[in-house]
Design an enzyme around this catalytic site. Structure first.
Site, PDB file in Angstrom:
ATOM      1  N   PRO A 103       0.801  -1.157  -0.077  1.00 23.27           N
ATOM      2  CA  PRO A 103       0.050   0.008  -0.004  1.00 23.27           C
ATOM      3  C   PRO A 103       0.814   1.168  -0.116  1.00 23.27           C
ATOM      4  O   PRO A 103       1.816   1.083   0.578  1.00 23.27           O
ATOM      5  CB  PRO A 103      -0.886  -0.245   1.271  1.00 23.27           C
ATOM      6  CG  PRO A 103      -0.092  -1.001   1.953  1.00 23.27           C
ATOM      7  CD  PRO A 103       0.795  -2.048   1.068  1.00 23.27           C
ATOM      8  N   ASP A 104       0.199   2.271  -0.779  1.00 21.12           N
ATOM      9  CA  ASP A 104       0.959   3.717  -0.620  1.00 21.12           C
ATOM     10  C   ASP A 104       0.525   4.268   0.728  1.00 21.12           C
ATOM     11  O   ASP A 104      -0.230   3.762   1.783  1.00 21.12           O
ATOM     12  CB  ASP A 104       0.673   4.443  -1.490  1.00 21.12           C
ATOM     13  CG  ASP A 104      -0.831   4.720  -1.628  1.00 21.12           C
ATOM     14  OD1 ASP A 104      -1.489   4.875  -0.903  1.00 21.12           O
ATOM     15  OD2 ASP A 104      -1.075   5.310  -2.885  1.00 21.12           O
ATOM     16  N   PHE A 105       0.989   5.498   1.003  1.00 15.81           N
ATOM     17  CA  PHE A 105       0.720   5.889   2.185  1.00 15.81           C
ATOM     18  C   PHE A 105      -0.684   7.005   2.256  1.00 15.81           C
ATOM     19  O   PHE A 105      -1.440   7.263   3.288  1.00 15.81           O
ATOM     20  CB  PHE A 105       1.920   6.889   2.743  1.00 15.81           C
ATOM     21  CG  PHE A 105       2.807   5.911   3.344  1.00 15.81           C
ATOM     22  CD1 PHE A 105       3.392   6.240   4.752  1.00 15.81           C
ATOM     23  CD2 PHE A 105       3.342   4.771   3.059  1.00 15.81           C
ATOM     24  CE1 PHE A 105       4.419   5.570   5.306  1.00 15.81           C
ATOM     25  CE2 PHE A 105       4.473   4.269   3.358  1.00 15.81           C
ATOM     26  CZ  PHE A 105       4.746   4.406   4.818  1.00 15.81           C
ATOM     27  N   ARG A 106      -0.923   7.673   1.102  1.00 11.71           N
ATOM     28  CA  ARG A 106      -1.805   8.586   1.081  1.00 11.71           C
ATOM     29  C   ARG A 106      -3.219   8.186   0.371  1.00 11.71           C
ATOM     30  O   ARG A 106      -4.121   9.135   0.835  1.00 11.71           O
ATOM     31  CB  ARG A 106      -1.413   9.870   0.214  1.00 11.71           C
ATOM     32  CG  ARG A 106      -0.362  10.343   0.963  1.00 11.71           C
ATOM     33  CD  ARG A 106       0.560  11.665  -0.031  1.00 11.71           C
ATOM     34  NE  ARG A 106       1.515  12.326   0.565  1.00 11.71           N
ATOM     35  CZ  ARG A 106       1.230  13.486   1.333  1.00 11.71           C
ATOM     36  NH1 ARG A 106      -0.011  13.708   1.455  1.00 11.71           N
ATOM     37  NH2 ARG A 106       2.204  14.056   2.084  1.00 11.71           N
ATOM     38  N   ASN A 177      11.065   4.462  -0.867  1.00 15.01           N
ATOM     39  CA  ASN A 177      10.609   3.386  -0.512  1.00 15.01           C
ATOM     40  C   ASN A 177      11.580   2.417   0.440  1.00 15.01           C
ATOM     41  O   ASN A 177      12.912   2.429   0.355  1.00 15.01           O
ATOM     42  CB  ASN A 177      10.078   2.407  -1.685  1.00 15.01           C
ATOM     43  CG  ASN A 177       9.160   3.178  -2.422  1.00 15.01           C
ATOM     44  OD1 ASN A 177       8.268   3.893  -1.876  1.00 15.01           O
ATOM     45  ND2 ASN A 177       9.148   2.778  -3.661  1.00 15.01           N
ATOM     46  N   ASP A 179      11.000  -1.145   0.667  1.00 15.36           N
ATOM     47  CA  ASP A 179      10.381  -2.380   0.532  1.00 15.36           C
ATOM     48  C   ASP A 179      11.514  -3.306  -0.238  1.00 15.36           C
ATOM     49  O   ASP A 179      11.390  -4.481  -0.420  1.00 15.36           O
ATOM     50  CB  ASP A 179       9.310  -2.415  -0.386  1.00 15.36           C
ATOM     51  CG  ASP A 179       9.522  -1.677  -1.712  1.00 15.36           C
ATOM     52  OD1 ASP A 179      10.449  -1.583  -2.185  1.00 15.36           O
ATOM     53  OD2 ASP A 179       8.356  -0.886  -2.151  1.00 15.36           O
ATOM     54  N   HIS A 196      15.244   6.871   2.464  1.00 17.50           N
ATOM     55  CA  HIS A 196      14.470   6.751   3.969  1.00 17.50           C
ATOM     56  C   HIS A 196      15.032   5.465   4.507  1.00 17.50           C
ATOM     57  O   HIS A 196      14.089   4.992   5.258  1.00 17.50           O
ATOM     58  CB  HIS A 196      12.958   6.677   3.408  1.00 17.50           C
ATOM     59  CG  HIS A 196      12.556   7.982   3.023  1.00 17.50           C
ATOM     60  ND1 HIS A 196      11.078   8.322   2.661  1.00 17.50           N
ATOM     61  CD2 HIS A 196      13.158   9.324   2.840  1.00 17.50           C
ATOM     62  CE1 HIS A 196      10.943   9.503   2.309  1.00 17.50           C
ATOM     63  NE2 HIS A 196      12.330  10.251   2.292  1.00 17.50           N
TER      64      HIS A 196
END
Length: 388
Positions: A103-106, A177, A179, A196
């Site tokens: 999933p994305d964050f927004r 990301n 991931d 990040h």
């Protein structure tokens, strides 16, 4: 102090992934603040004076030379095919991984922040705040079990970036990301900047002892909070939380890379997190910039530009309007955009074959059961004539 040591809220530079709380502060002198300081304060005063009717704008804006022959997607394709394009930088956000099932964050319904009610947080972003984590790490480790790398295949977008490398065109790939899918796609490690941080290494917050991904995975999937074997400190993956500095590699590579860049491709990012978002302003004025995203992003200070108070090439984000001289948006899913770009470059069948072969390899080797590990560094092939 280590790049992952806890800091006060005034030390916030950047959060995990593609979001930032509205009250997050940024240190003076940080990369993002230095870039934004380049915007002429007098231009802001002139804009406000104009809007309040204090005076009329009489000074014409200096004409800006067009960079692309056609400021269109096809114009970008022509540029990449040309002799001037040798050093492409890609900037990626959560949008390049959503088709993998991450999933994305927004997103209002499917986004990560929309689905954190079960953790009883004071606010959704708290799960990625270092101060909250130090007080109560359990919610993060519960979530980490769901987000832990593995069981995901890299996407068409990831393999397009690898193809850029194999064509000898990729200078660097900067990702927001965590991931590790860039690693899983076979992009050379020295080409990746995980802005990040990453799940692949972890450190004790007290004594800084390093731990392997296998240690972290065992603890997380046993529903245990990882505790250092040498001290009572909590062991945290090396992903960047709100309140932590970005990795030193990010700072180092930014200084080396962006003035060499002759094509910038932004994929699947809202361009709202600093200092990552301001990287779009670090490339030379003559460098084309392509946004592949579901919606337009990164258009900071567009009102000032629309009034002619700053030029199209001034720092302040992307210019995605009829006056653009170098910025192009290809709206839609990242995978569709990358496949479309590959098709127009003449690489479409090669990209499809690469995705199919690599997905089959990952499944046959069982490499979807653990995080994608580090890859050997590899220089791009010295075959510029074969880039098309």
């Amino acid at each position: 102090m280590s790049s992952n040591s806890p800091k006060t809220k005034t030390d916030v530079e950047d959060p995990v992934e593609d979001n930032v709380p509205p009250n997050a502060s940024e240190p003076s002198g940080s990369l993002g603040s230095r870039i934004r300081d380049q915007l002429d304060v007098d231009s802001i005063r002139r804009y406000l004076a104009l809007k309040l009717g204090f005076y009329d704008l009489t000074e014409p804006s200096a004409p800006v030379e067009k960079v692309l022959d056609e400021v269109t997607f096809d114009g970008v394709v022509k540029w990449i095919k040309g002799n001037r394009c040798k050093n492409i930088i890609t900037l990626a956000g959560a949008g390049i991984s959503t088709s993998a099932g991450i999933p994305d964050f927004r997103s209002p319904v499917s986004g990560l922040y929309h689905n954190l009610q079960k953790y009883n947080l004071p606010e959704p972003q708290a799960i990625f705040e270092i101060n909250f984590f130090c007080q109560n790490p359990k919610p993060f480790f519960m979530l980490a079990k769901e987000l832990f790398p593995g069981n995901f295949k890299p996407t068409i977008s990831h393999y397009f970036i690898r193809l850029l490398h194999e064509k000898g065109l990729l200078l660097r790939h900067y990702t927001q990301n965590i991931d590790t899918l860039e690693r899983g796609a076979g992009i050379a490690e020295d080409k990746i900047v995980e802005a990040h941080g990453t799940f692949f290494t972890s450190h004790c917050l007290e004594c800084r002892k390093e731990y392997s991904v296998e240690f972290m995975k065992e603890k997380i999937f046993s529903d245990q909070i990882p505790i250092c074997t040498d001290c009572p400190g909590v062991v945290k993956p090396d992903i960047v939380f709100f309140g932590e500095s970005l990795p030193a590699r990010f700072q180092h590579c930014v200084q080396m890379d962006f003035q060499k860049c002759d094509m910038l491709i932004i994929m699947g990012s809202s361009l709202e997190v600093q200092p990552f978002a301001s990287l779009v302003d670090m490339v030379p004025d003559w460098c084309p910039r392509l946004l592949i995203n579901r919606e337009k992003a990164g258009q900071r200070f567009f009102l000032l530009r629309a009034c002619g108070l700053i030029s199209g090439n001034s720092p302040g984000g992307l210019q995605l309007d009829d006056e653009s001289v170098r910025d192009v948006a290809r709206l839609g899913d990242c995978d569709d955009g990358c496949q479309d770009l590959a098709d127009r470059l003449g690489w479409g069948d090669e990209l499809r074959a690469l995705v199919a072969a690599e997905h089959a390899r990952l499944e046959s080797e069982g490499n979807l059961t653990s995080p994608h590990g580090p890859l050997p560094s590899s220089p791009p092939p010295a075959m510029p004539a074969e880039k098309l």
